[in-house]
Design a protein around this motif. Structure first.
Motif, mmCIF file in Angstrom:
data_model
loop_
_atom_site.group_PDB
_atom_site.id
_atom_site.type_symbol
_atom_site.label_atom_id
_atom_site.label_comp_id
_atom_site.label_asym_id
_atom_site.label_seq_id
_atom_site.Cartn_x
_atom_site.Cartn_y
_atom_site.Cartn_z
ATOM 1 N N TYR A 77 0.830 -1.209 0.000
ATOM 2 C CA TYR A 77 0.000 0.000 0.000
ATOM 3 C C TYR A 77 0.865 1.260 0.000
ATOM 4 C CZ TYR A 77 -2.811 3.750 1.801
ATOM 5 O OH TYR A 77 -3.415 4.951 1.963
ATOM 6 N N GLN A 78 0.364 2.260 -0.688
ATOM 7 C CA GLN A 78 1.039 3.549 -0.683
ATOM 8 C C GLN A 78 0.028 4.636 -0.391
ATOM 9 O OE1 GLN A 78 3.184 4.393 -4.234
ATOM 10 N NE2 GLN A 78 4.268 6.091 -3.328
ATOM 11 N N TYR A 79 0.516 5.791 0.008
ATOM 12 C CA TYR A 79 -0.330 6.913 0.403
ATOM 13 C C TYR A 79 -1.374 7.246 -0.665
ATOM 14 C CZ TYR A 79 -1.717 11.726 1.235
ATOM 15 O OH TYR A 79 -2.450 12.867 1.400
ATOM 16 N N GLU A 80 -2.623 7.387 -0.244
ATOM 17 C CA GLU A 80 -3.697 7.812 -1.136
ATOM 18 C C GLU A 80 -4.245 9.120 -0.604
ATOM 19 O OE1 GLU A 80 -5.184 6.661 -3.826
ATOM 20 O OE2 GLU A 80 -4.246 4.707 -4.058
ATOM 21 N N PRO A 81 -4.334 10.167 -1.402
ATOM 22 C CA PRO A 81 -4.842 11.438 -0.875
ATOM 23 C C PRO A 81 -6.329 11.385 -0.526
ATOM 24 C CG PRO A 81 -4.352 11.596 -3.216
ATOM 25 C CD PRO A 81 -3.841 10.273 -2.784
ATOM 26 N N THR A 82 -7.150 10.774 -1.354
ATOM 27 C CA THR A 82 -8.595 10.721 -1.092
ATOM 28 C C THR A 82 -9.083 9.290 -1.210
ATOM 29 O OG1 THR A 82 -8.989 11.199 -3.414
ATOM 30 C CG2 THR A 82 -9.051 13.068 -1.895
ATOM 31 N N PRO A 83 -8.777 8.444 -0.220
ATOM 32 C CA PRO A 83 -9.196 7.047 -0.333
ATOM 33 C C PRO A 83 -10.709 6.891 -0.143
ATOM 34 C CG PRO A 83 -8.169 7.428 1.779
ATOM 35 C CD PRO A 83 -8.053 8.709 1.008
ATOM 36 N N HIS A 84 -11.282 5.939 -0.818
ATOM 37 C CA HIS A 84 -12.703 5.646 -0.652
ATOM 38 C C HIS A 84 -12.933 4.177 -0.968
ATOM 39 C CE1 HIS A 84 -13.073 5.697 -5.054
ATOM 40 N NE2 HIS A 84 -12.288 6.743 -4.993
ATOM 41 N N ASP A 85 -14.071 3.658 -0.481
ATOM 42 C CA ASP A 85 -14.508 2.287 -0.738
ATOM 43 C C ASP A 85 -13.420 1.268 -0.358
ATOM 44 O OD1 ASP A 85 -16.806 3.447 -1.579
ATOM 45 O OD2 ASP A 85 -16.348 3.312 -3.711
ATOM 46 N N ALA A 86 -13.107 0.387 -1.290
ATOM 47 C CA ALA A 86 -12.166 -0.691 -0.984
ATOM 48 C C ALA A 86 -10.775 -0.135 -0.689
ATOM 49 C CB ALA A 86 -12.097 -1.669 -2.156
ATOM 50 N N VAL A 87 -10.419 0.954 -1.360
ATOM 51 C CA VAL A 87 -9.104 1.560 -1.130
ATOM 52 C C VAL A 87 -9.039 2.136 0.283
ATOM 53 C CG1 VAL A 87 -7.478 3.272 -1.984
ATOM 54 C CG2 VAL A 87 -8.954 2.063 -3.572
ATOM 55 N N LEU A 88 -10.171 2.692 0.740
ATOM 56 C CA LEU A 88 -10.219 3.241 2.102
ATOM 57 C C LEU A 88 -10.039 2.134 3.135
ATOM 58 C CD1 LEU A 88 -10.727 5.557 4.091
ATOM 59 C CD2 LEU A 88 -13.164 5.102 3.870
ATOM 60 N N GLU A 89 -10.740 1.011 2.924
ATOM 61 C CA GLU A 89 -10.594 -0.117 3.858
ATOM 62 C C GLU A 89 -9.138 -0.566 3.933
ATOM 63 O OE1 GLU A 89 -13.201 -3.388 3.047
ATOM 64 O OE2 GLU A 89 -14.920 -2.020 2.896
ATOM 65 N N LYS A 90 -8.504 -0.633 2.769
ATOM 66 C CA LYS A 90 -7.110 -1.047 2.718
ATOM 67 C C LYS A 90 -6.232 -0.001 3.422
ATOM 68 C CE LYS A 90 -4.255 -3.009 -0.944
ATOM 69 N NZ LYS A 90 -4.113 -3.032 -2.402
ATOM 70 N N ALA A 91 -6.550 1.275 3.186
ATOM 71 C CA ALA A 91 -5.737 2.350 3.763
ATOM 72 C C ALA A 91 -5.857 2.353 5.280
ATOM 73 C CB ALA A 91 -6.175 3.687 3.179
ATOM 74 N N GLN A 92 -7.073 2.057 5.791
ATOM 75 C CA GLN A 92 -7.279 2.150 7.236
ATOM 76 C C GLN A 92 -6.444 1.140 8.004
ATOM 77 O OE1 GLN A 92 -11.539 1.970 7.317
ATOM 78 N NE2 GLN A 92 -11.742 4.157 7.690
ATOM 79 N N GLN A 93 -6.082 0.039 7.349
ATOM 80 C CA GLN A 93 -5.223 -0.939 8.020
ATOM 81 C C GLN A 93 -3.828 -0.370 8.257
ATOM 82 O OE1 GLN A 93 -5.340 -4.349 5.485
ATOM 83 N NE2 GLN A 93 -7.571 -4.490 5.584
ATOM 84 N N HIS A 94 -3.503 0.689 7.532
ATOM 85 C CA HIS A 94 -2.161 1.262 7.657
ATOM 86 C C HIS A 94 -2.156 2.553 8.465
ATOM 87 C CE1 HIS A 94 -0.109 -1.376 4.698
ATOM 88 N NE2 HIS A 94 -1.346 -1.556 4.308
ATOM 89 N N TYR A 95 -3.326 2.998 8.931
ATOM 90 C CA TYR A 95 -3.364 4.252 9.673
ATOM 91 C C TYR A 95 -2.727 4.066 11.038
ATOM 92 C CZ TYR A 95 -6.639 6.344 6.366
ATOM 93 O OH TYR A 95 -7.227 6.851 5.255
ATOM 94 N N THR A 96 -1.951 5.059 11.437
ATOM 95 C CA THR A 96 -1.471 5.097 12.807
ATOM 96 C C THR A 96 -2.257 6.187 13.507
ATOM 97 O OG1 THR A 96 0.258 6.555 12.034
ATOM 98 C CG2 THR A 96 0.844 4.260 12.340
ATOM 99 N N VAL A 97 -3.114 5.783 14.433
ATOM 100 C CA VAL A 97 -4.014 6.745 15.067
ATOM 101 C C VAL A 97 -3.340 7.303 16.309
ATOM 102 C CG1 VAL A 97 -6.309 7.082 16.018
ATOM 103 C CG2 VAL A 97 -5.938 5.446 14.184
#
Lengths: 209, 198
Positions: B178-198
């Motif tokens: 995965y790489q940085y997405e500026p405006t993730p949505h749908d399946a890309v958002l789900e994938k991106a959220q696994q990489h978020y550091t909250v």
């Protein structure tokens, strides 16, 4: 030691050009960038066009596309780099002699572009080789490639050959050959070269999005 | 010109009585019917279509694969005209498009199905009849994992030889680069959220 610019101008009017050794070397290097002759996709068509008479890349000393990496100074990664292709691209980069520079031309070479979610597309050639100039576009027009080349020339003109901030190729402790990735059972291994690139770490509130 | 499928089917049933053939109707707007051929007789059916002068299907223009994890989905887009028992488990399908360049007829769509998606993924190769199938069958082998019996050179064509997966299968999981997405949505958002550091 810098030369007084007024004195330099006076001498120039008398037909004497005064510069530093560093400036002379950088001028020579930036004025005869010989690219490696390889193209990967539609960006290569624009690259070929840039070398032809209408755009005439020869004006900037980069017309001699070399068929051998041993003779080339500049790698223009023009097109989509697949995972199957990246070992060969890294190997070609290793075979080029220092000083060597890389231009990532087009969206695919920068990030994978429209194909970045593909199973066989590398998400940016900068994961494995150090990129000096990135040219956005899909594909970039020949003028954009010329602008990228001039940007690289300006970068080379600013290079330091000695001291703490010297260029990579002037540093005896600098990196040698880059490790060539291996095509593995499910992906290329490693997925990126941590000495060259690391995934961007950013903080984002998962609940807010 | 679209081929007269019932007439071709009748001819085939006379010439090859042992072959199991099913007329599949396409309920979509294209209305492009197809012929389901049991894998055992695929080579003989192709040979007959190629050699019979009145049919003269001399060009195999396209071979492609389909992954059907749910057999009910396959029956929804290719409805058997006569009642047949639906497949018990998911299967892989290979689709052939045949043309007659002399008679200007085509495409005649043939389908062949494997028994399942895991172990019994064999389909006889039609390279002996249509040479143009050689590279396309390699591609289907590479991306779907269908093994073509009798293919002269069955190896991967797009992916590297060491690769083990089949990327066009529905259950293929791509490597997580995965790489940085500026405006993730749908399946890309789900994938991106696994990489978020909250």
């Amino acid at each position: 030691m810098a030369i007084d610019s007024k004195l330099a101008d006076d001498l120039k009017s008398q037909g004497v050009h005064v510069t530093s050794f560093e400036g002379l070397i950088n001028w020579g290097r930036s004025s005869s960038l010989w690219p490696l002759q390889f193209g990967l996709a539609c960006c290569a068509i624009e690259m070929i066009s840039a070398t032809m008479a209408k755009y005439d890349m020869a004006r900037f000393g980069a017309e001699v596309f070399r068929p051998s990496p041993r003779q080339a100074d500049l790698m223009i990664v023009a097109g989509t780099v697949t995972k199957k292709m990246i070992p060969q691209v890294v190997r070609l980069y290793n075979q080029m002699a220092e000083p060597k520079y890389v231009i990532a031309m087009g969206a695919c070479a920068i990030s994978g572009g429209p194909f970045k979610d593909g199973y066989n597309v590398l998400k940016g050639v900068d994961r494995f080789i150090p990129v000096d100039v990135s040219i956005p576009g899909c594909p970039p027009r020949p003028e954009a490639l010329l602008h990228g080349l001039i940007t690289l020339r300006e970068k080379i003109a600013q290079e330091k050959l000695i001291g703490q901030h010297r260029a990579r190729h002037a540093d005896p402790e600098g990196p040698g050959d880059l490790p060539v990735p291996v095509c593995g059972a499910h992906d290329i291994e490693p997925a990126f070269n941590p000495d060259v690139w690391n995934p961007p770490s950013f903080t984002r509130d998962a609940s807010a999005s | 010109m679209t081929p007269d499928l019932p007439a071709i089917l009748a001819r085939l049933r006379v010439a090859l009585p042992a072959a199991t053939l099913t007329h599949l109707r396409n309920p979509g707007p294209s209305g492009q019917d197809s012929l389901l051929v049991a894998p055992d007789h695929l080579g003989a059916v192709c040979q007959f279509l190629h050699d019979t002068a009145e049919l003269d299907f001399d060009l195999l223009s396209n071979v492609t694969g389909i992954d059907w994890p749910e057999p009910a989905q396959a029956d929804a887009v290719a409805v058997p005209v006569e009642g047949t028992t639906p497949a018990a488990c998911g299967f892989l399908e290979v689709v052939y498009h045949l043309y007659s360049t002399a008679l200007r007829v085509g495409p005649l769509v043939l389908r062949a199905r494997t028994v399942d998606r895991v172990n019994q993924v064999h389909i006889p190769s039609v390279v002996a009849v249509y040479r143009s199938a050689e590279l396309q069958e390699r591609e289907i082998f590479d991306l779907y994992g269908v093994e073509f019996i009798g293919h002269p050179d069955l190896r991967r064509i797009l992916m590297w030889d060491e690769f083990l997966d089949h990327p066009m299968r529905k259950d293929y999981v791509a490597p997580d680069d995965y790489q940085y997405e500026p405006t993730p949505h749908d399946a890309v958002l789900e994938k991106a959220q696994q990489h978020y550091t909250v």
